[in-house]
Write an enzyme that holds these catalytic residues in place. Structure first.
Site, PDB file in Angstrom:
ATOM      1  N   GLY A  53     -13.159  71.736 128.597  1.00 58.44           N
ATOM      2  CA  GLY A  53     -13.694  72.657 127.593  1.00 58.44           C
ATOM      3  C   GLY A  53     -12.982  73.988 127.476  1.00 58.44           C
ATOM      4  CG  ASP A 109     -16.392  75.123 128.531  1.00 60.32           C
ATOM      5  OD1 ASP A 109     -16.854  75.288 129.694  1.00 60.32           O
ATOM      6  OD2 ASP A 109     -16.421  74.014 127.969  1.00 60.32           O
ATOM      7  CG  ASP A 112     -26.130  73.847 129.947  1.00 63.32           C
ATOM      8  OD1 ASP A 112     -27.043  74.511 129.419  1.00 63.32           O
ATOM      9  OD2 ASP A 112     -26.187  72.615 130.037  1.00 63.32           O
ATOM     10  CE  LYS A 140     -25.852  75.646 126.268  1.00 66.01           C
ATOM     11  NZ  LYS A 140     -26.129  74.209 126.300  1.00 66.01           N
ATOM     12  CG  PHE A 160     -25.267  70.310 122.959  1.00 73.46           C
ATOM     13  CD1 PHE A 160     -25.216  70.136 124.331  1.00 73.46           C
ATOM     14  CD2 PHE A 160     -24.226  69.831 122.180  1.00 73.46           C
ATOM     15  CE1 PHE A 160     -24.141  69.484 124.930  1.00 73.46           C
ATOM     16  CE2 PHE A 160     -23.150  69.178 122.774  1.00 73.46           C
ATOM     17  CZ  PHE A 160     -23.110  69.009 124.144  1.00 73.46           C
TER      18      PHE A 160
HETATM   19  P1  IMP Z   1     -23.293  73.460 133.782  1.00 75.55           P
HETATM   20  O1  IMP Z   1     -22.721  72.902 135.059  1.00 75.55           O
HETATM   21  O2  IMP Z   1     -24.633  72.892 133.455  1.00 75.55           O
HETATM   22  O3  IMP Z   1     -23.306  74.984 133.764  1.00 75.55           O
HETATM   23  O4  IMP Z   1     -22.384  72.970 132.586  1.00 75.55           O
HETATM   24  C1  IMP Z   1     -21.061  73.306 132.501  1.00 75.55           C
HETATM   25  C2  IMP Z   1     -20.276  72.317 131.649  1.00 75.55           C
HETATM   26  O5  IMP Z   1     -21.096  71.463 130.837  1.00 75.55           O
HETATM   27  C3  IMP Z   1     -19.419  73.089 130.688  1.00 75.55           C
HETATM   28  O6  IMP Z   1     -18.177  73.413 131.269  1.00 75.55           O
HETATM   29  C4  IMP Z   1     -19.316  72.148 129.497  1.00 75.55           C
HETATM   30  O7  IMP Z   1     -18.227  71.270 129.684  1.00 75.55           O
HETATM   31  C5  IMP Z   1     -20.603  71.355 129.512  1.00 75.55           C
HETATM   32  N1  IMP Z   1     -21.586  71.921 128.574  1.00 75.55           N
HETATM   33  C6  IMP Z   1     -22.703  72.610 128.883  1.00 75.55           C
HETATM   34  N2  IMP Z   1     -23.389  72.988 127.789  1.00 75.55           N
HETATM   35  C7  IMP Z   1     -22.680  72.528 126.741  1.00 75.55           C
HETATM   36  C8  IMP Z   1     -22.861  72.634 125.317  1.00 75.55           C
HETATM   37  O8  IMP Z   1     -23.820  73.231 124.771  1.00 75.55           O
HETATM   38  N3  IMP Z   1     -21.904  72.034 124.564  1.00 75.55           N
HETATM   39  C9  IMP Z   1     -20.831  71.380 125.077  1.00 75.55           C
HETATM   40  N4  IMP Z   1     -20.622  71.277 126.405  1.00 75.55           N
HETATM   41  C10 IMP Z   1     -21.541  71.850 127.230  1.00 75.55           C
END
Ligand code: IMP
Length: 184
Positions: A53, A109, A112, A140, A160
């Site tokens: 990303g 990127d 989340d 987020k 999303f």
């Molecule tokens: P986390 O580990 O839940 O913080 O998610 C991190 C990864 O999930 C990011 O580097 C993205 O690749 C993917 N991701 C999380 N939220 C989104 C979104 O809203 N759109 C697209 N990819 C996301």
């Protein structure tokens, strides 16, 4: 055919609304680049981009940083093709740089749930860098992390999002603006 209409044809879905326009993104990245340039003068940091990303964000960010740096990448997965985190992180590609005693800046990127940055914080700390900081284009508001994300482009609601490197099912990364999508 545009990426959006191709995607809609394949899935029957479409990105809903523009959340961030390319001009806003560009302006914020210029600010982040200037701030990071000031903070890392004479430090020659190692940037670690989190694939896939980050690829557009890191390309734009480094061109706004007026200093010497090295760039490496990790590839993690926590998502598959779903819109919800699987809760498990896998490393598909590790860094090749020895970061012991180096100033490390991880480039994400989007934060989340915070699982990926939490995983990287733990994993990279063990390698004893001189400093370890994080920059993310998007964060987020639901993210749970027990350390500081040093540089944040935009705080966004729990929607999303796609475009500017962010995918849905590996598509739509090439949209120049960032859109929200409806959850399934
Ligand atoms: P986390 O580990 O839940 O913080 O998610 C991190 C990864 O999930 C990011 O580097 C993205 O690749 C993917 N991701 C999380 N939220 C989104 C979104 O809203 N759109 C697209 N990819 C996301």
């Amino acid at each position: 055919m545009t990426a959006v209409s191709e995607y809609s044809k394949l899935t029957g879905n479409s990105p809903k609304q523009i959340l961030l326009e390319r001009k806003q993104i560009e302006a914020r990245i210029a600010e982040l680049g200037a701030e990071i340039t000031r903070d890392y003068q004479d430090k020659k940091p190692v940037l670690i981009g989190v694939l896939n990303g980050c690829f557009i964000f890191i390309a734009d960010l480094v061109r706004r940083m007026q200093l010497d740096m090295e760039i490496d990448f990790v590839k993690l997965s926590s998502y598959g093709n779903e819109q919800e985190s699987s809760g498990k992180i896998k490393i598909h590609k590790d860094i090749n740089t020895n970061i012991h005693g180096r100033h490390v800046l991880v480039v994400e990127d989007i934060v989340d749930t915070g699982l990926s940055v939490g995983f990287l914080h733990e994993k990279l700390s063990v390698l004893e860098p001189a400093s370890l900081k994080f920059v993310t284009l998007l964060k987020k508001d639901k993210a749970k992390i027990n350390f500081k994300i040093d540089y944040i482009g935009f705080e966004i609601p729990d929607r999303f999002v796609v475009g500017y490197g962010l995918d849905h099912g590996q598509l739509l990364r090439n949209l120049p603006d960032i859109y929200t999508m409806d959850r399934k």
